[in-house]
Scaffold this motif. Structure first.
Motif, PDB file in Angstrom:
ATOM      1  N   LEU A  69     -19.522  -4.661  18.922  1.00  0.00           N
ATOM      2  CA  LEU A  69     -20.064  -3.573  18.119  1.00  0.00           C
ATOM      3  C   LEU A  69     -18.962  -2.610  17.690  1.00  0.00           C
ATOM      4  CD1 LEU A  69     -23.348  -2.392  19.910  1.00  0.00           C
ATOM      5  CD2 LEU A  69     -23.163  -3.330  17.594  1.00  0.00           C
ATOM      6  N   ALA A  70     -19.179  -1.955  16.539  1.00  0.00           N
ATOM      7  CA  ALA A  70     -18.230  -0.943  16.094  1.00  0.00           C
ATOM      8  C   ALA A  70     -18.950   0.099  15.255  1.00  0.00           C
ATOM      9  CB  ALA A  70     -17.095  -1.573  15.283  1.00  0.00           C
ATOM     10  N   ILE A  71     -18.414   1.309  15.248  1.00  0.00           N
ATOM     11  CA  ILE A  71     -18.848   2.374  14.345  1.00  0.00           C
ATOM     12  C   ILE A  71     -17.692   2.615  13.395  1.00  0.00           C
ATOM     13  CG2 ILE A  71     -19.637   4.750  14.100  1.00  0.00           C
ATOM     14  CD1 ILE A  71     -21.588   3.071  15.652  1.00  0.00           C
ATOM     15  N   CYS A  72     -17.955   2.470  12.086  1.00  0.00           N
ATOM     16  CA  CYS A  72     -16.867   2.529  11.118  1.00  0.00           C
ATOM     17  C   CYS A  72     -17.358   3.171   9.825  1.00  0.00           C
ATOM     18  CB  CYS A  72     -16.348   1.111  10.853  1.00  0.00           C
ATOM     19  SG  CYS A  72     -14.808   1.041   9.923  1.00  0.00           S
ATOM     20  N   TRP A  73     -16.431   3.765   9.075  1.00  0.00           N
ATOM     21  CA  TRP A  73     -16.714   4.289   7.748  1.00  0.00           C
ATOM     22  C   TRP A  73     -17.181   3.130   6.874  1.00  0.00           C
ATOM     23  CZ3 TRP A  73     -12.416   5.439   3.726  1.00  0.00           C
ATOM     24  CH2 TRP A  73     -12.954   6.108   2.630  1.00  0.00           C
ATOM     25  N   ASP A  74     -18.280   3.294   6.145  1.00  0.00           N
ATOM     26  CA  ASP A  74     -18.857   2.150   5.437  1.00  0.00           C
ATOM     27  C   ASP A  74     -18.065   1.739   4.197  1.00  0.00           C
ATOM     28  OD1 ASP A  74     -19.554   4.049   3.542  1.00  0.00           O
ATOM     29  OD2 ASP A  74     -21.698   3.610   3.559  1.00  0.00           O
ATOM     30  N   ALA A  75     -17.041   2.501   3.815  1.00  0.00           N
ATOM     31  CA  ALA A  75     -16.175   2.109   2.704  1.00  0.00           C
ATOM     32  C   ALA A  75     -15.030   1.210   3.169  1.00  0.00           C
ATOM     33  CB  ALA A  75     -15.614   3.345   2.006  1.00  0.00           C
ATOM     34  N   ALA A  76     -14.939   0.956   4.469  1.00  0.00           N
ATOM     35  CA  ALA A  76     -13.908   0.053   4.984  1.00  0.00           C
ATOM     36  C   ALA A  76     -14.251  -1.385   4.589  1.00  0.00           C
ATOM     37  CB  ALA A  76     -13.811   0.181   6.506  1.00  0.00           C
TER      38      ALA A  76
END
Length: 305
Positions: A148-155
């Motif tokens: 799992l990861a939390i990331c900026w959705d523009a990545a």
């Protein structure tokens, strides 16, 4: 093909990272000749040359880069087995490993995780959070370092499954005496008239700012470049310049530091984060519970229990 040996793969990764067989031997406490023998066996096993030996060291070949990616994933999986079984022996009956960007860790994620762990029945769950830059989070998730990861959705999230998480809003953080301090909001172009406090170039925020400055045909005038949001806020407090960081990070401490957060009017200043996985269906039961909880908490619904 014979089975791949984890010890040999670990040596191969170390050689690639140090670009030197002798130095890798020092790190792994093994003589260079033994490493060379193992690497030769590995090349025989995979049926190709893995290292390009140059005057100043060694670098992976095209085939070596492929093996390197898989080797890192296999070693990460083996390490997870060891850690998870150690946790199981200590009484932890559920374990989730989560990669997170610096911004998400500086904003709401720690509070959301704490709320999840306070739910009855979750006290024996273990959650390991690994903070990193967006580009490293995406690479590690792709290599299988965590489910799992939390990331900026523009990545670059191509090939991943995603669920919406929280959002933030970039703002110009200024000293109370700054020329922009009395404004209700401003544009990024207006901030370019002033000295900036920057973050490292590889961070998601800084990459975005540099790109939009280039679109405007301008350059950002940096007075200082620091490595953390906390350091950027201290520089603003000292009136060294303005910093553009998420308003959600600065707002809780703005009054105490004598600074102001001026929201950017630019459309791109509104950022959204995503919960990412290579396969949500393949997550453990506790991993699925965490995903549902974070998604529901972010949209203000009743968290799943």
């Amino acid at each position: 093909m014979r089975d791949l040996d984890l010890t040999t793969l670990r040596l191969f990764v170390t050689v690639c990272e140090t670009q030197n067989i002798a130095r890798a031997g020092e790190q792994q406490h093994i003589v260079a000749s033994a490493i060379s023998k193992r690497l030769a066996q590995l090349e025989e096993t995979v049926g190709g040359s893995l290292l390009d030996r140059r005057r100043r060291g060694v670098v992976p070949t095209a085939a070596g880069e492929i093996v390197l990616t898989h080797a890192r994933a296999m070693l990460a999986a083996a390490d997870r087995v060891t850690r998870d079984m150690a946790d199981f022996g200590a009484g932890i009956r559920g374990q989730v490993r989560l990669l997170a960007t610096v911004s998400s860790m500086a904003e709401s994620l720690p509070d959301d995780i704490a709320a999840f762990l306070q739910i009855p029945g979750h006290q024996d769950v273990g959650i390991t959070i690994e903070e990193s830059l967006s580009i490293d989070v995406v690479r590690s998730l792709r290599e299988g370092s965590a489910p799992l990861a939390i990331c900026w959705d523009a990545a670059d999230l191509e090939g991943f499954q995603t669920r919406p998480y929280r959002a933030d809003h970039l703002a110009a953080i200024v000293h109370g005496s700054h020329a922009l301090a009395r404004a209700d909001d401003c544009t990024f172009a207006q901030t370019l008239e002033h000295r900036h406090i920057g973050m490292p170039a590889q961070t998601a925020v800084q990459t975005m700012l540099n790109r939009h400055a280039a679109i405007l045909g301008r350059r950002i005038d940096y007075r200082a470049v620091v490595s953390t949001f906390d350091a950027a806020l201290r520089c603003v407090r000292a009136d060294l310049g303005l910093a553009i960081i998420p308003q959600e990070i600065a707002a809780p401490v703005a009054q105490a530091l004598g600074i102001r957060a001026i929201p950017l009017r630019d459309d791109w200043a509104h950022r959204r984060f995503a919960i990412c996985s290579r396969d949500f269906d393949a997550l453990s039961p506790v991993g699925k519970l965490l995903v549902d909880f974070l998604r529901d908490r972010a949209r203000g619904g009743e968290p799943a229990r």
